[in-house]
Design an enzyme around this catalytic site. Structure first.
Site, short mmCIF file in Angstrom:
data_model
loop_
_atom_site.label_atom_id
_atom_site.label_comp_id
_atom_site.label_asym_id
_atom_site.label_seq_id
_atom_site.Cartn_x
_atom_site.Cartn_y
_atom_site.Cartn_z
N PRO A 158 7.13 22.14 48.65
CA PRO A 158 8.14 22.79 47.79
C PRO A 158 7.49 23.52 46.62
O PRO A 158 8.10 24.39 46.01
CB PRO A 158 8.99 21.63 47.31
CG PRO A 158 8.65 20.46 48.13
CD PRO A 158 7.27 20.69 48.66
N GLU A 216 5.70 11.01 49.45
CA GLU A 216 5.99 11.80 48.23
C GLU A 216 5.09 13.02 48.14
O GLU A 216 5.20 13.81 47.21
CB GLU A 216 5.82 10.92 46.99
CG GLU A 216 6.70 9.70 46.94
CD GLU A 216 8.16 10.04 47.29
OE1 GLU A 216 8.70 9.46 48.25
OE2 GLU A 216 8.70 10.97 46.64
N ARG A 238 6.88 35.51 66.57
CA ARG A 238 7.69 36.68 66.93
C ARG A 238 7.01 38.00 66.57
O ARG A 238 7.39 39.06 67.07
CB ARG A 238 9.06 36.61 66.25
CG ARG A 238 9.95 35.47 66.74
CD ARG A 238 11.24 35.40 65.93
NE ARG A 238 11.99 36.65 66.00
CZ ARG A 238 12.77 36.99 67.03
NH1 ARG A 238 12.90 36.15 68.05
NH2 ARG A 238 13.43 38.14 67.05
N ASP A 270 15.04 43.36 63.97
CA ASP A 270 15.39 42.09 63.33
C ASP A 270 15.90 42.32 61.91
O ASP A 270 15.50 43.26 61.24
CB ASP A 270 14.13 41.20 63.23
CG ASP A 270 14.03 40.24 64.42
OD1 ASP A 270 12.98 39.62 64.60
OD2 ASP A 270 15.01 40.17 65.17
#
Ligand code: 4FV
Length: 243
Positions: free
Chosen positions: A87, A114, A152, A167
């Site tokens: 994150p 964690e 992709r 896309d």
């Protein structure tokens, strides 16, 4: 492209690497993905990978030695781009996906608990990458997002190159609405223009709808575009929104 993944749950990846567009790309050898068990790089009989955090705070943390051993072992032949899914990382977007697709070798580190001892990041991580501002229980799903989106971009993985060309986000706009049979669904008909066979009119209608959808659902994308250095003719030019 070669992709190596380090995780304590290698079994999570098997079905993901066998199915659909990605499965076909892997089977065709367009990308080679190998998943490694971090516990194979431990040197204690319990194959432990976690310990209590210094300074307390609850939860467990992944210890550095297994990660240092694993990353270095998988970086011997070629120098991979070593990416920790976390994150704290830069947000993954279409631009970063395209850049990663130009790399020859990616090494994806999937944390659990964690997180990982900071000294792993200091010593053997080139980049932290996040798939969004929320906390997952592990980096595996984020690694799958990277593998799927990057795959992709590899020529031949997605059958129809133009379907990648079209896309969403490709030209900074969301996609236009799509329709298929039956032609009427609960009284809702397919827009006439799509049945007209007039390709130029269909193309213009799709551009208008893509712009309309972007304005309604993701106006931030348009501001981004407006600030981006003007490259070539903007697709918005002369496209008044259809009321
Ligand atoms: C994450 C994210 C994420 C944090 C602690 C794994 C978890 C646990 N990874 N984008 N958002 N990772 O939440 O990439 O170790």
């Amino acid at each position: 492209m070669r992709i190596d993944v380090i995780t304590i749950f290698p079994e999570m990846f098997a079905p993901f690497l066998e199915l659909g567009v990605l499965g076909r790309g892997v089977a065709a050898g367009l990308l080679d993905v190998t998943v490694h068990d971090l516990r194979d790089y431990t040197d204690d009989p319990h194959r432990s990978v976690d310990d209590e955090p210094y300074g307390g705070g609850g939860g467990m943390l992944m210890t550095a030695p297994p990660w240092l051993a694993a990353v270095r072992a998988l970086s011997r032949e070629s120098k991979p781009r070593r990416i920790l899914l976390s994150p704290q990382g830069r947000r993954l977007d279409g631009e970063r996906v395209a850049e990663l697709a130009a790399e020859s070798h990616l090494l994806l580190l999937c944390g659990r608990y964690e997180g990982i001892d900071e000294r792993v990041i200091d010593r053997v991580v080139d980049e932290e990458l996040s798939i969004g501002d929320y906390v997952l229980s592990g980096g595996e799903i984020a690694a799958m997002v990277v593998i799927e989106s990057v795959s992709r971009e590899i020529p031949g993985v997605v059958g129809l190159p133009q379907s990648v060309e079209r896309d969403s986000f490709r030209d900074g706009l969301l996609d236009f609405p799509h329709y298929t049979r039956p032609s009427v669904v609960e009284g809702l008909a397919v827009p006439e223009v799509l049945l007209s066979g007039h390709h130029a009119e269909i193309e213009a209608w799709r551009q208008r709808k893509a712009l309309e959808a972007t304005r309604r659902k993701r106006p931030d994308l348009l501001t981004e575009r407006r600030d981006a250095p003007a490259v070539g003719k903007s697709p918005c030019a002369g496209l008044e929104e259809e009321k």
